[in-house]
Design an enzyme around this catalytic site. Sequence first.
Site: not given
Length: 485
Positions: A78, A153, A177
């Site tokens: 990420k 997210s 997330s």
Amino acid sequence: MTSDIHLSLAQIHNLLISREKSVEEVTQACLDRIIATEPTINAFITICAEEALSEAKKLDQSTPDPKKPLWGIPIAVKDNILTKNIPTTAASCMLKHFIPQYDAFIIQQLKNAGAIIIGKTNLDEFAMGSSTETSFFGPTYNPWNTKCVPGGSSGGSAASVAAFQCFSAIGTDTGGSIRQPAALCGCIGLKPTYGRVSRYGIIAYASSLDQAGPITRTVEDAAIMLSVLAKHDPQDTTSSFKATDNYYINLKKQDLTGITIGIPKEFISEHIDPPILDIYQQAIEQAKELGAKTIDLSLPHATDHAIATYYIIATAEASSNLARFDGVRYGYRAKNSHTLEELYINSRTKGFGEEVKRRILLGTHVLSTDYYENYYHKAAQVRYLILQDFLSVFKKCDILLTPVSPITAWEIGSTIKKPITIYHKDIFTVSLNLAGLPGLSIPAGLVKGLPVGIQLIGQAFDESTLLSIGNILHKYLGPTSQPNL
């Protein structure tokens, strides 16, 4: 070679160690898959093709190391996790040109285990969102239906795993997330106990809530990844000294005999779509068939109270953490500013997106002198009650079983201007972050072709039990089909 990208971590590791496959051809297969599917899903912000192939060639010239569980395996990360000499943007204009000079602790652990970083995945800006629509680099699309969001997210990480662009991806989880996008993309998502995995080198959103973890296609793979990531880090003052396990070796249970699973009544409510409730109840029945005992329990503060509490605490911490992005020290710097105040205002106004600015303003408001007692202080008190709720029910059961998301993946753009609607989609996940507990999302079925997940909640620092039970359930639940990309 195409079929090899569908293999588990253990399977591809065996092929690489035995030299049945070269690291270069496995890495190239993942890159080919990324090239073929990226125009459709936009899972990556940065693709490290040159660096990944260079590292692959080096490994092919070396002696395979079976003690390194990720030796030669492409992993995605990420893009709010620092990677040395690789752009780390947090999906924000503010950091669009930022290149870190060091690796986050968990990146060091991945490299120590032999992993190849194949790219940096898309996310909601500064990890603030539930849909991966607020990224400065455009939204990510769900591989199961590209008209829909992948969740967030960590939507880019979940989409990349679901689309077979990599073998596993790292996400971060502040209020769901990792677990929510994993559920919406038909993957496994593990949020470890707070403190189990180092936060050093992760761009902070809410420091008392943030935790990194893996997104994978099997629970066994999640166990392998956690064994790599879970190490004490003296650079992170919240990093736990508690001993970690070889979580993969500990996956020994064959059924759920002797296990008591708690079913919190507050998670069965009007918030959840009926088809998802049906799948959740089928999962409960499957657990019983596998030998588990289920009992009804109450977590009175863990849903509606938790949402309000979370969005006060998280935004307050975000307001503090993001104060450093001012256009002076690093990050986006607005031009044509004649005073220092103008520089601050212009840099932050143009550097941050709408949702980030909304949360900064909310957090600044609840921390202000006039509202601190009524909002932040009260939220801290409710957070304690949420933790006490969990501690109380774990005296009666080994694990909790809940939904992950009240709905399946929704259409892109349908809620982007409705922040309150988006916030309520976290209703089943935020309480774990407030209590610091581990959670595991596993696929449990499909509704109209879109994945549905269920969530297992474990006791603090008992990821072994969480993964062991999740591994058994995953073998009996979940979609057997794959995204049609």
